[in-house]
Each structure stands twice: as structure tokens, then as C-alpha cells.
Design an enzyme around this catalytic site. Sequence first.
Site, PDB file in Angstrom:
ATOM      1  N   ASP A 154      38.591  40.941  47.847  1.00  0.00           N
ATOM      2  CA  ASP A 154      39.055  40.828  46.472  1.00  0.00           C
ATOM      3  C   ASP A 154      39.213  39.355  46.111  1.00  0.00           C
ATOM      4  OD1 ASP A 154      39.221  43.561  46.289  1.00  0.00           O
ATOM      5  OD2 ASP A 154      41.387  43.659  46.615  1.00  0.00           O
ATOM      6  N   ARG A 155      39.074  39.036  44.829  1.00  0.00           N
ATOM      7  CA  ARG A 155      39.226  37.655  44.372  1.00  0.00           C
ATOM      8  C   ARG A 155      40.518  37.024  44.909  1.00  0.00           C
ATOM      9  NH1 ARG A 155      38.177  34.457  39.429  1.00  0.00           N
ATOM     10  NH2 ARG A 155      37.093  36.214  38.449  1.00  0.00           N
TER      11      ARG A 155
END
Length: 337
Positions: A154-155
Site C-alpha cells: 500500500d502507498r
Amino acid sequence: MKQFSINTNEAGQRFDKYLFKLLKEAPSSFVYKMLRKKNIVLNGKKDDGKSILKEGDVVKVFLADDTFDKFSGVKSNVADTFINVNDGIDFNSYIIYEDGDVILINKPSGVLSQKAEDKDVSINEMAISYMLSSKMILSDELNTFKPSIVNRLDRNTSGMIVFGKSLKGIQILSEMFKERSVDKYYLTIVEGVIDKEQTITGKINKDEKNNKVVIVNEDEKTDKKFDYIKTGINPIAVSKDNKYSLLQIKLYTGKTHQIRAHLSSINHPIIGDGKYGNVKVNDYFRNKYKLRNQLLHSYKLKFYDCDLQVKDKEYTAKIPGVFAKILKGEFDGNVEF
């Protein structure tokens, strides 16, 4: 006439697949027509496009320069996408390990693994830019082969990203992640006390509209089809005030938001998690430590048998500064993991 020599990263694919990359703006019907007319030949001979390319094979394309430029997209050189991506960034500081096939990267929180839109810059673009600037790959080669990451985070999750520099690296590593022959470990701090090692399982359903997932108990009867998930929890330490736990997580399955949602489902949400966490707890860590994202770090990878130099080795990614500050402020002494 244009002549191309097949390199290691281009070998092993069908001739027509190679041509579709080389002449990416051309219709497939045009490519096959040029093969039939011997305007494109392999090793000086006519070919139907089904041959498997070998290193050292020679491809000759008998097209006018303007025709070749039009169909190859030369005016929009693919390498231009990666120029200046790493300006102001010391990409070398992100590298944990590197050999001829693999780069292991410690991705900072807030950076995409792969871009979602053309304007995005991700760790994938950064790694390709690094290879271009270091002359590990030439701009022309990107037309027929692109190095790439083989796993995603995930970012706002930090830690270990695996990048394949060669076709061999990408193929082997992708298969390893698919077959789960890589052990994946994360570090996180959660709300509440967990003092026993455990493995939790369940089913997961994604809510596309809200970009969230919901954990469903395995015993719950439903006609819907859910993905099975399995998460290992190994407690390392409890905070000084007995409010938080430092955990090592082993990821047996890799589904979207699995760790975050799974821990939240057992009432131990990750601190800083705006989607699945506790607002009051998150505010405390934001105000005291400037924590802006979920405190989840892809900490360690262990590779098993494979035809790469990472075979039977394990690698760790250093925790981010804010993680270290929280450990120092909330936990007793030097925590070892």
C-alpha cells in the site's frame, strides 16, 4: 533497414510478441503482413512469428525510416517517462541488496509501488530511472523489455519491495510470490495487549466503492464467494502503559489490506490506520509523534530454493524514523526483533 540483436532479456519469447513491443503502434495485421512479405526477417530468413527468440538472434526490419518511427512510437521515447524521476532523491539509500537480477528496495511510506495514473511517480519508475542513469539498461531496450517490481505494498505501508532487473529475475521472483515460496514478515504496533503467539484465519470481501475490505468469519454461511486469508501474529513487546503491542506479522496469504483489516477485526487495529483504526488513538500518535500513516512496515523476506543469488537467504528493511521514535517513547528499553 533497421537491425536488432536479441539480448538476454528479450530471449525466450515468441518473435511476434517481440515485434508487437518493437512496433507498438502498428496493428498486428501489419506486422504479420510484413513477415509474409519478408520485410521483417529473423536471422536472414522468413519467419511466421512463432519462433522462440534466442540470445544473439538478429532481426532485420526493412521499412522506411518514417514508417518505422511512426509504428515504433519513437517520437514519444519510453525512456522520457523516467528522466529526472530521481532528481533530489538518493535512491541508493533505499537499496537493501542488489545483484544482476534483483534489487531489494526499502520503500518509504507515502510512495506508490506502481503508478495508478500517468502523472504518478512510483518506486517502480524510480528503480527504472536508477538503472538508466547507471547504464544498466539503455533507453532503446525499454521498448522491448521493462524491468519491474514483483510485489506491491500500500502507498502508506513502508518496507521491502522486490524489483526484477532482468527477465530471468522477474519470471523467477513472480513465480515465487505466486507459489508463496517467499516468507513475508511485517512489523506493526497495534492498540491493546497481545501476549500470545497465534494464527488467525478468515474470509475477506472487498468493498470496491469505499476501497475497504470486510473480514467474514469462516463459519458464517453465505452464498457469496470470499477469499481465504491467514495471518500469523508473534508478539514482541508491550508498551510501558500496557496499551499497545509491538507485533511481528507473518503473511501467509496476500490480499488487499489483509493485515490491517484482520487485526482490526480482532479489536487490535494498527495505530495510525485511518481506514480501520481508532480515531482517538490515531490523534494521540499524530499529535505526539507526527504519525500520518498506518504504522505497518514490510520488515523481512526469506527466499527459498530458486535459480537466483537470493536463494536460501533472508533480508531485512530498516524501520522508518517515526517507527523508531514511537518504540523509544512508548516501550521499555531497547526492543529487539
